[in-house]
Design an enzyme around this catalytic site. Structure first.
Site, PDB file in Angstrom:
ATOM      1  CG  ASN A  11      17.901  24.180  32.717  1.00 21.95           C
ATOM      2  OD1 ASN A  11      17.376  23.112  32.420  1.00 21.95           O
ATOM      3  ND2 ASN A  11      18.328  24.449  33.953  1.00 21.95           N
ATOM      4  CE  LYS A  13      15.476  25.864  35.744  1.00 21.85           C
ATOM      5  NZ  LYS A  13      15.354  26.752  36.882  1.00 21.85           N
ATOM      6  CG  HIS A  97      20.739  24.144  37.622  1.00 24.46           C
ATOM      7  ND1 HIS A  97      19.805  24.296  38.614  1.00 24.46           N
ATOM      8  CD2 HIS A  97      20.499  25.111  36.711  1.00 24.46           C
ATOM      9  CE1 HIS A  97      19.032  25.338  38.299  1.00 24.46           C
ATOM     10  NE2 HIS A  97      19.428  25.838  37.152  1.00 24.46           N
ATOM     11  CD  GLU A  99      16.186  24.391  39.458  1.00 24.00           C
ATOM     12  OE1 GLU A  99      16.124  23.615  38.490  1.00 24.00           O
ATOM     13  OE2 GLU A  99      15.794  25.582  39.405  1.00 24.00           O
ATOM     14  CD  GLU A 169      21.833  29.336  36.417  1.00 25.88           C
ATOM     15  OE1 GLU A 169      21.153  29.767  35.491  1.00 25.88           O
ATOM     16  OE2 GLU A 169      21.637  28.222  36.931  1.00 25.88           O
ATOM     17  N   GLY A 175      14.072  31.514  39.151  1.00 23.49           N
ATOM     18  CA  GLY A 175      12.646  31.230  39.151  1.00 23.49           C
ATOM     19  C   GLY A 175      11.856  32.096  40.119  1.00 23.49           C
ATOM     20  CB  SER A 215      14.526  36.153  37.124  1.00 24.02           C
ATOM     21  OG  SER A 215      14.028  35.289  38.131  1.00 24.02           O
TER      22      SER A 215
HETATM   23  P1  PGA Z   1      15.061  31.021  35.586  1.00 25.28           P
HETATM   24  O1  PGA Z   1      16.073  29.790  35.778  1.00 25.28           O
HETATM   25  O2  PGA Z   1      15.460  31.718  34.325  1.00 25.28           O
HETATM   26  O3  PGA Z   1      13.700  30.377  35.492  1.00 25.28           O
HETATM   27  O4  PGA Z   1      15.211  31.888  36.777  1.00 25.28           O
HETATM   28  C1  PGA Z   1      17.433  29.932  35.482  1.00 25.28           C
HETATM   29  C2  PGA Z   1      18.139  28.610  35.674  1.00 25.28           C
HETATM   30  O5  PGA Z   1      17.804  27.873  36.605  1.00 25.28           O
HETATM   31  O6  PGA Z   1      19.066  28.264  34.889  1.00 25.28           O
END
Ligand code: PGA
Length: 251
Positions: A11, A13, A97, A99, A169, A175, A215
């Site tokens: 992803n 983003k 997601h 976010e 997740e 992140g 992560s």
């Molecule tokens: P990350 O994000 O691997 O940067 O932690 C995962 C995600 O949001 O799908």
């Protein structure tokens, strides 16, 4: 129901201009061209979808989108429909997601409508669920996940969801560099699989792919994939560079 082939998804983003996206996609297509035993997806920003799709043509990497709107068309300034994603070459779409839930106020009901729109156009939904740190600390992890899954998949029948992919997740691991422990991940995944079994039947649950996200990097993918209920990963930061993502794919 498809078999549980490992699925590694990236992803991107809100990263990468058009030319940056195409360059990375071309590098990935080259590095991953001989991979046959897993499903791979990259979800670039909307502006790069068609061009990245072109760069990935004849490669084992499929195209995915990061979001969609549930109406099929209309006066919805700034929104993108499922049919538009299909016409840009998408096979998958990430839905719910954290976010989107956190920063754009997406509710479980929005998520349900988006899955409905994806299914209508034969786009494969990657449904994301996850608890925040305070929800975990308050021992509400399972009730939060149960609610997200039940509400997001309300009124569907198993046949409509045969291409569904679920991604666990934990919000506190996205992140942040903090990965959930393999035991924590396995515990949640097995719990999610039995919930899906209750909702849609045992054989549906046995075939459902459940990805872990938060992560994930080349150093931890191997141990995560050893867990019996981990069928792949949804990778954010570490999917932005072709070399690192290829290492994750070939764990
Ligand atoms: P990350 O994000 O691997 O940067 O932690 C995962 C995600 O949001 O799908």
């Amino acid at each position: 129901m498809e078999s549980r082939r490992p699925f590694i998804a990236g992803n991107w983003k809100m990263y990468k201009t058009l030319s940056e996206a195409v360059k990375t996609a071309e590098e990935m297509a080259e590095l991953l061209r001989d991979i046959k035993d897993r499903d791979i997806m990259i979800a670039p920003p909307f502006t790069a979808l068609a061009a990245v799709g072109e760069a990935l043509r004849n490669s084992p990497v499929s195209l995915g989108a990061q979001n969609l709107y549930w109406e099929s068309e209309g006066a919805y300034t700034g929104e993108i429909s499922a049919a538009m994603l299909v016409s840009a070459g998408c096979r998958y779409v990430i839905i719910g997601h954290s976010e989107r839930r956190q920063y754009f106020g997406e509710t479980d009901e929005d998520v349900r409508r988006k899955i409905r729109a994806a299914v209508r156009e034969n786009l494969r939904p990657v449904l994301c669920v996850g608890e925040t740190e305070s929800e975990r600390d308050a021992k509400n992890t399972f009730s939060v996940l149960d609610k997200q899954v039940k509400n997001g998949l309300k009124d569907f029948v198993s046949d409509e969801l045969k291409h569904l992919v679920l991604a666990y997740e934990p919000v506190w691991a996205i992140g942040t560099g903090k990965t959930a422990s393999t035991e924590q991940v396995q515990e949640v995944h097995s719990r999610l699989r039995s919930l899906l079994g209750t909702l849609f039947g045992e054989s549906f649950a046995a075939g459902l792919r459940i990805l872990y996200g938060g992560s994930v990097k080349p150093e931890n993918i191997g141990e995560l994939m050893q867990m019996p209920d981990v069928d792949g990963a949804l990778v954010g930061g570490a999917s932005l560079k072709a070399a690192g993502f290829s290492k994750i794919v070939s764990y």
